[in-house]
Design a protein around this motif. Sequence first.
Motif, PDB file in Angstrom:
ATOM      1  N   VAL A 122       0.861  -1.136  -0.016  1.00 27.61           N
ATOM      2  CA  VAL A 122      -0.102   0.088   0.180  1.00 27.61           C
ATOM      3  C   VAL A 122       0.801   1.228   0.019  1.00 27.61           C
ATOM      4  O   VAL A 122       1.669   1.507   0.948  1.00 27.61           O
ATOM      5  N   ASP A 123       1.170   1.805  -1.152  1.00 28.46           N
ATOM      6  CA  ASP A 123       1.821   2.991  -1.321  1.00 28.46           C
ATOM      7  C   ASP A 123       3.079   2.747  -0.667  1.00 28.46           C
ATOM      8  O   ASP A 123       3.680   1.753  -0.892  1.00 28.46           O
ATOM      9  N   ASP A 124       3.550   3.753   0.209  1.00 25.68           N
ATOM     10  CA  ASP A 124       4.882   3.518   0.722  1.00 25.68           C
ATOM     11  C   ASP A 124       4.406   3.466   2.446  1.00 25.68           C
ATOM     12  O   ASP A 124       5.258   3.830   3.184  1.00 25.68           O
ATOM     13  N   LEU A 125       3.270   3.009   2.785  1.00 24.69           N
ATOM     14  CA  LEU A 125       2.812   2.841   4.168  1.00 24.69           C
ATOM     15  C   LEU A 125       2.634   1.640   4.779  1.00 24.69           C
ATOM     16  O   LEU A 125       2.891   1.335   5.932  1.00 24.69           O
ATOM     17  N   VAL A 126       2.301   0.449   3.989  1.00 27.79           N
ATOM     18  CA  VAL A 126       2.191  -0.964   4.371  1.00 27.79           C
ATOM     19  C   VAL A 126       3.175  -1.831   3.641  1.00 27.79           C
ATOM     20  O   VAL A 126       3.185  -1.806   2.386  1.00 27.79           O
ATOM     21  N   ARG A 127       4.048  -2.602   4.415  1.00 26.81           N
ATOM     22  CA  ARG A 127       4.746  -3.440   3.778  1.00 26.81           C
ATOM     23  C   ARG A 127       4.596  -5.027   4.262  1.00 26.81           C
ATOM     24  O   ARG A 127       4.058  -5.223   4.929  1.00 26.81           O
ATOM     25  N   LEU A 128       4.796  -5.800   3.048  1.00 23.98           N
ATOM     26  CA  LEU A 128       4.574  -7.289   3.340  1.00 23.98           C
ATOM     27  C   LEU A 128       6.113  -7.891   3.274  1.00 23.98           C
ATOM     28  O   LEU A 128       6.925  -7.677   2.659  1.00 23.98           O
ATOM     29  N   ILE A 129       6.345  -8.206   4.653  1.00 26.50           N
ATOM     30  CA  ILE A 129       7.528  -8.867   4.972  1.00 26.50           C
ATOM     31  C   ILE A 129       7.654 -10.571   4.986  1.00 26.50           C
ATOM     32  O   ILE A 129       6.682 -10.923   5.656  1.00 26.50           O
ATOM     33  N   SER A 130       8.368 -10.891   4.079  1.00 22.11           N
ATOM     34  CA  SER A 130       8.475 -12.379   4.122  1.00 22.11           C
ATOM     35  C   SER A 130       9.904 -12.953   4.519  1.00 22.11           C
ATOM     36  O   SER A 130      10.958 -12.463   4.063  1.00 22.11           O
ATOM     37  N   ALA A 131       9.962 -13.732   5.550  1.00 20.22           N
ATOM     38  CA  ALA A 131      10.880 -14.355   5.884  1.00 20.22           C
ATOM     39  C   ALA A 131      10.891 -15.872   6.101  1.00 20.22           C
ATOM     40  O   ALA A 131       9.773 -16.395   5.570  1.00 20.22           O
ATOM     41  N   ARG A 132      11.977 -16.527   6.456  1.00 22.91           N
ATOM     42  CA  ARG A 132      11.750 -18.019   6.500  1.00 22.91           C
ATOM     43  C   ARG A 132      12.306 -18.498   8.028  1.00 22.91           C
ATOM     44  O   ARG A 132      13.535 -17.933   8.234  1.00 22.91           O
ATOM     45  N   ALA A 133      12.116 -19.574   8.731  1.00 20.36           N
ATOM     46  CA  ALA A 133      12.557 -20.047   9.592  1.00 20.36           C
ATOM     47  C   ALA A 133      13.849 -20.669   9.203  1.00 20.36           C
ATOM     48  O   ALA A 133      14.076 -21.440   8.545  1.00 20.36           O
ATOM     49  N   ALA A 134      14.859 -20.332  10.037  1.00 21.72           N
ATOM     50  CA  ALA A 134      16.245 -20.930   9.646  1.00 21.72           C
ATOM     51  C   ALA A 134      16.408 -22.049  10.385  1.00 21.72           C
ATOM     52  O   ALA A 134      15.581 -22.566  11.331  1.00 21.72           O
ATOM     53  N   SER A 135      17.512 -23.133  10.086  1.00 19.72           N
ATOM     54  CA  SER A 135      17.783 -24.348  10.767  1.00 19.72           C
ATOM     55  C   SER A 135      18.169 -24.081  12.184  1.00 19.72           C
ATOM     56  O   SER A 135      18.576 -22.923  12.721  1.00 19.72           O
TER      57      SER A 135
END
Length: 204
Positions: free
Chosen positions: A191-204
Motif C-alpha cells: 500500500v503506497d509507501d505505508l504498508v509492507r509485506l515482510i516475508s522471512a523463513r525459519a532458519a535451521s
Amino acid sequence: MLSTFERYQRIAPVYDLVELPFEYGRYRQIRRLLFQGLAGRLLDAGVGTGRNFPYYPPSTKVVGIDISPAMLARAERKRKSAVADVQLRQMDVTHLDFADRTFDAAVATFLFCVLPEELQVAALRELGRVVKTGGPVRLLEYVRPHRTVRRVVARLWEPWIAWAYGASFDRRTEEHIPEAGLELIEARFVVDDLVRLISARAAS
C-alpha cells in the motif's frame, strides 16, 4: 500507561466498527497476500477479531492466537466464515505454548506495529521457533511513509493509534529479522509507501 492487553480489552467491543473503513478501503485487497501458496498447519499470530478468516486456504488447519480474550470472543463468532479448520487460543506471542517446528507457516497482520520495540525480537524468535525449518513467516506491517501527503496524514493519526492500539509507524521489525534468527526473503510495499509485506523463513 496501558498495556497491550488492556488496550485491546478496551477497544474490542468497537474494534470492527472503528476498522471498517480501512478494512473495505485497504485491508481486504492485501490480506490474501499473506496466504498465497500456504498449506498445512498455520499459525495466525494476533488473530484479533478474525478478520483473516475468509482468506485462509481451504484444507489448512489454523491456530489463531491473541493476547485479548475480548478480541478472541469476537473472533469466535466469525469462525464459520473460515473455510479452514480454525482453533482459537489466548496466548502471548513472545511466549508461545507450542513445541518447536509445530507449524508449516506463520502469519501476523499488523501485530508488530503494536508490539513495543523491546518485545520485537522475542516475538519474531518465537515465530521462527514454532515454524518448521525453511517454513515461511509473513508479516503485514505499517511503516512511516516518506511521501509528503502520507507523512502529514501519519503525523495526524499518530496520537489516535498510540492511544487506541499502542501502535507506532516507527517499529524496526524488518531490521530485527536477522537478529531473531530468521532469514529475510523479501520486503515490499503493498500500500503506497505505508504498508509492507515482510516475508522471512525459519532458519535451521
